[in-house]
Design a protein around this motif. Structure first.
Motif, mmCIF file in Angstrom:
data_model
loop_
_atom_site.group_PDB
_atom_site.id
_atom_site.type_symbol
_atom_site.label_atom_id
_atom_site.label_comp_id
_atom_site.label_asym_id
_atom_site.label_seq_id
_atom_site.Cartn_x
_atom_site.Cartn_y
_atom_site.Cartn_z
ATOM 1 N N MET A 1 0.075 -12.704 6.832
ATOM 2 C CA MET A 1 -0.833 -11.873 7.615
ATOM 3 C C MET A 1 -0.085 -10.949 8.572
ATOM 4 O O MET A 1 -0.652 -10.012 9.108
ATOM 5 N N ARG A 2 1.190 -11.229 8.807
ATOM 6 C CA ARG A 2 1.980 -10.385 9.705
ATOM 7 C C ARG A 2 2.821 -9.361 8.945
ATOM 8 O O ARG A 2 3.616 -8.654 9.562
ATOM 9 N N TRP A 3 2.646 -9.304 7.634
ATOM 10 C CA TRP A 3 3.507 -8.460 6.804
ATOM 11 C C TRP A 3 3.469 -7.000 7.251
ATOM 12 O O TRP A 3 4.504 -6.342 7.333
ATOM 13 N N HIS A 4 2.297 -6.485 7.550
ATOM 14 C CA HIS A 4 2.165 -5.070 7.895
ATOM 15 C C HIS A 4 2.891 -4.727 9.182
ATOM 16 O O HIS A 4 3.312 -3.576 9.390
ATOM 17 N N SER A 5 3.074 -5.707 10.071
ATOM 18 C CA SER A 5 3.753 -5.468 11.343
ATOM 19 C C SER A 5 5.259 -5.683 11.236
ATOM 20 O O SER A 5 6.031 -4.974 11.900
ATOM 21 N N GLU A 6 5.699 -6.630 10.413
ATOM 22 C CA GLU A 6 7.113 -6.958 10.321
ATOM 23 C C GLU A 6 7.863 -6.124 9.291
ATOM 24 O O GLU A 6 9.090 -6.157 9.257
ATOM 25 N N ASN A 7 7.151 -5.413 8.426
ATOM 26 C CA ASN A 7 7.787 -4.609 7.378
ATOM 27 C C ASN A 7 7.396 -3.145 7.551
ATOM 28 O O ASN A 7 6.648 -2.577 6.740
ATOM 29 N N ARG A 8 7.864 -2.543 8.605
ATOM 30 C CA ARG A 8 7.551 -1.150 8.883
ATOM 31 C C ARG A 8 8.308 -0.225 7.937
ATOM 32 O O ARG A 8 9.470 -0.454 7.620
ATOM 33 N N ARG A 9 7.643 0.825 7.503
ATOM 34 C CA ARG A 9 8.247 1.786 6.604
ATOM 35 C C ARG A 9 8.920 2.909 7.393
ATOM 36 O O ARG A 9 8.736 3.061 8.588
ATOM 37 N N THR A 10 9.692 3.729 6.671
ATOM 38 C CA THR A 10 10.344 4.881 7.279
ATOM 39 C C THR A 10 9.276 5.854 7.784
ATOM 40 O O THR A 10 8.273 6.082 7.108
ATOM 41 N N PRO A 11 9.448 6.447 8.971
ATOM 42 C CA PRO A 11 8.457 7.413 9.463
ATOM 43 C C PRO A 11 8.250 8.543 8.464
ATOM 44 O O PRO A 11 9.193 9.085 7.899
ATOM 45 N N GLY A 12 6.978 8.882 8.245
ATOM 46 C CA GLY A 12 6.639 9.935 7.294
ATOM 47 C C GLY A 12 6.366 9.444 5.897
ATOM 48 O O GLY A 12 5.997 10.240 5.023
ATOM 49 N N VAL A 13 6.529 8.122 5.644
ATOM 50 C CA VAL A 13 6.282 7.543 4.322
ATOM 51 C C VAL A 13 5.036 6.670 4.409
ATOM 52 O O VAL A 13 4.892 5.845 5.314
ATOM 53 N N LEU A 14 4.101 6.849 3.463
ATOM 54 C CA LEU A 14 2.858 6.104 3.450
ATOM 55 C C LEU A 14 2.773 5.302 2.151
ATOM 56 O O LEU A 14 2.661 5.877 1.070
ATOM 57 N N CYS A 15 2.863 3.968 2.250
ATOM 58 C CA CYS A 15 2.701 3.111 1.084
ATOM 59 C C CYS A 15 1.778 1.938 1.367
ATOM 60 O O CYS A 15 1.647 1.039 0.538
ATOM 61 N N HIS A 16 1.143 1.923 2.555
ATOM 62 C CA HIS A 16 0.225 0.854 2.945
ATOM 63 C C HIS A 16 -0.774 1.446 3.931
ATOM 64 O O HIS A 16 -0.460 2.409 4.647
ATOM 65 N N PRO A 17 -2.014 0.915 3.999
ATOM 66 C CA PRO A 17 -2.989 1.457 4.962
ATOM 67 C C PRO A 17 -2.498 1.467 6.404
ATOM 68 O O PRO A 17 -2.939 2.303 7.197
ATOM 69 N N SER A 18 -1.580 0.558 6.767
ATOM 70 C CA SER A 18 -1.071 0.544 8.139
ATOM 71 C C SER A 18 -0.220 1.767 8.449
ATOM 72 O O SER A 18 0.077 2.042 9.622
ATOM 73 N N ASP A 19 0.187 2.527 7.414
ATOM 74 C CA ASP A 19 0.942 3.765 7.645
ATOM 75 C C ASP A 19 0.036 4.952 7.925
ATOM 76 O O ASP A 19 0.524 6.016 8.305
ATOM 77 N N GLY A 20 -1.273 4.802 7.689
ATOM 78 C CA GLY A 20 -2.204 5.910 7.884
ATOM 79 C C GLY A 20 -2.531 6.147 9.348
ATOM 80 O O GLY A 20 -2.375 5.267 10.214
ATOM 81 N N GLU A 21 -3.019 7.336 9.631
ATOM 82 C CA GLU A 21 -3.335 7.708 11.006
ATOM 83 C C GLU A 21 -4.515 6.914 11.551
ATOM 84 O O GLU A 21 -4.592 6.664 12.752
#
Length: 562
Positions: A1-21
């Motif tokens: 459940m913490r995956w979206h917070s502990e696995n941050r992507r490179t800024p400007g890259v969107l591969c998960h809903p947590s990367d969206g605005e």
């Protein structure tokens, strides 16, 4: 459940809903909620279907699905965290709803029909009714519309506060009976206040007909399209551009830079399509792609928000309805029975066959976690290493099994002989290799001729599946790439001159080839279209370096020549 917070992507890259605005804006607005990464972010999907597949029935059933977005993309709640061995107060938020366009209108309160159907443009839409076709058509550009010059900028996007100011006084269907609001269809398309503000193509039909051609003559400066037998031949370029737009939009990984370019390209592509198709073709569905880039920027990759998985689930729910007089109760009881048996299967041993350990139907055969995913001997029950090496050193047995079909890595392969007379061709093969010994990898494209399975002696059972393929020439004389449209073409009449037909089946990827039916000068060339495996998600890791999930490259601007 913490995956979206502990696995941050490179800024400007969107591969998960947590990367969206939208996710980021929610975290900034509610920092107390965001401080606990185990709090759940939900997406809600609802869609209706009629009982017993009767289209004219006045009664419909609407299943509702909640999808948690905290988990990584390849996975699909309890308040006790096993990894940290601690309790926490779980909270949940609803990020968005997932619907098709008609259901969106029913749930949001903005009706998706009429001249004001677009929920982005709202009352700023410039749609008009065709005189002869009596259909609503969205605005056209100055080069296409007669006596009309368009210089206005795109409509401004309303803020959340502005939208709430418009709907806060609207009635709810749960409080009053439905009625037509004042100004509906002229000033707005609101029908109600959505409850989500206060939460704890048909075959045989065509838009190109004589009436559409009369509307062309009435509104547009295109006499060559007025009641003629066929459309102009040179229409492939805008069709290719709109196809690539949706291909890029549906990629597993998006970048902010690519989205900006796509947002610039889409109005140009729409204008070029308006020069080709009759005005009756341009209803609200052809207008909406202009706004899809903004939605991807807000919500992240499209694959987490589209209807395909939910449509399949709804289809399964319809099959569960055995009691026709009480369809909802029948679906709920069958679904609960399925979930209960799945939960109980965790108490069974691994040797007991059940839904939990049943292989995916898109990837037949067992998998041993001790072997790497790309291992050619990935079979359950590995023996001692020394004996294993001895068995391999003895070579395969004399018996060889040949097959015409094979399901591996999520692809369903068929030989050319089997696929020849079918509408769906599954014999295309692609593999990466070294072309001239320089170390530069190139894509080899070919057609599957035969599937061979070799067996090695000893225990456990060891088998290798090989593909015998006919390869096309990978050099410039046999392959070319259109850099502007990212289109790969192979010359199917020119074969690879070296004898190297065999590959390991697990290293193959599937492609299919599309011919040019109307171009005599391209009769020898096929367009390569790559496919994605079913039931699995391609990820970048050290075990799969040869097939990285490439981020598509979007050109700065498409060809603006109309």
């Amino acid at each position: 459940m913490r995956w979206h917070s502990e696995n941050r992507r490179t800024p400007g890259v969107l591969c998960h809903p947590s990367d969206g605005e939208a996710w980021k804006h929610f975290d900034r607005t509610y920092p107390d909620f965001a401080s606990e990464p185990r709090n759940i972010h939900f997406g809600l999907c609802a869609d209706g279907f009629t009982r017993h597949s009767v289209a004219a029935a006045p009664y419909s059933c609407w299943p509702v699905f909640l999808t948690p977005y905290n988990l990584p993309p390849e996975m699909c709640v309890v308040t006790y965290d096993v990894s940290t061995k601690s309790n926490f107060n779980m909270r949940a938020s609803l990020m968005w709803t997932i619907n098709d366009f008609p259901a969106y209108g029913m749930l949001s309160g903005w009706m998706t029909a009429g001249k004001l159907a677009c929920p982005h443009c709202m009352e700023n839409s410039k749609a008009f009714t065709l005189k002869h076709g009596h259909k609503n058509s969205w605005k056209m550009k100055q080069a296409f519309r007669k006596n009309k010059t368009e210089n206005d900028p795109p409509p401004r996007t309303l803020s959340v506060e502005e939208i709430w100011g418009r709907v806060c006084h609207l009635p709810k269907v749960t409080e009053v009976a439905p009625y037509r609001l004042h100004g509906y269809g002229v000033e707005h398309n609101w029908t109600k206040q959505s409850i989500f503000w206060e939460l704890p193509d048909v075959k045989g039909k065509t838009k190109d007909n004589p009436k559409a051609r009369l509307d062309l003559k009435e509104y547009y400066k295109r006499p060559e399209l007025n009641l003629q037998d066929r459309l102009p031949k040179r229409i492939w370029k805008p069709i290719t551009e709109i196809s690539l737009f949706f291909k890029y939009l549906c990629s597993n990984t998006l970048t902010v830079e690519n989205l900006q370019r796509m947002e610039q390209n889409m109005p140009v592509i729409t204008t070029k399509l308006e020069k080709i198709f009759p005005c009756g073709f341009f209803d609200v569905m052809e207008h909406l792609p202009i706004h899809l880039v903004q939605e991807a920027r807000l919500g992240g990759p499209v694959k987490t928000r589209w209807m395909y998985p939910f449509e399949r689930t709804i289809g399964k729910c319809k099959k569960l309805a055995k009691q026709r007089s009480k369809i909802e109760r029948s679906i709920c009881e069958a679904y609960l029975a399925k979930e209960t048996t799945h939960f109980c299967s965790y108490y069974f041993g691994e040797q007991v066959s059940c839904m939990r350990n049943r292989p995916n139907h898109n990837d037949k055969g067992g998998v041993d976690p001790n072997y790497p995913p790309m291992s050619i001997f990935n079979q359950p029950g590995r023996g001692e290493h020394s004996q294993f090496v001895k068995d391999i050193a003895l070579g395969p047995g004399n018996e060889v099994k040949t097959m015409k079909k094979c399901i591996i890595n999520g692809y369903k392969f068929q030989t050319e002989e089997v696929s020849h007379y079918k509408k769906t061709n599954n014999s295309g093969v692609c593999i990466k290799g070294d072309a001239d010994g320089s170390g530069v990898t190139v894509d080899y494209y070919g057609v599957l001729q035969e599937i061979i399975q070799l067996k090695y002696p000893g225990y456990p059972k060891k088998t290798i599946t090989l593909f015998r393929c006919k390869w096309f020439d990978p050099c410039q004389r046999g392959k070319r790439v259109n850099r502007q449209h990212n289109v790969i073409e192979v010359k199917h009449t020119r074969q690879y001159n070296l004898y190297d037909p065999f590959i390991i089946a697990q290293n193959a990827k599937q492609v299919y080839y599309a011919p040019y039916p109307l171009h005599r000068d391209k009769v020898d060339w096929w367009v390569v279209i790559k496919t994605k495996p079913v039931g699995s998600i391609e990820v970048d890791n050290a075990l799969d370096m040869a097939y990285k999930n490439d981020v598509p490259v979007v050109h700065q601007t498409v060809d603006t020549k109309l």
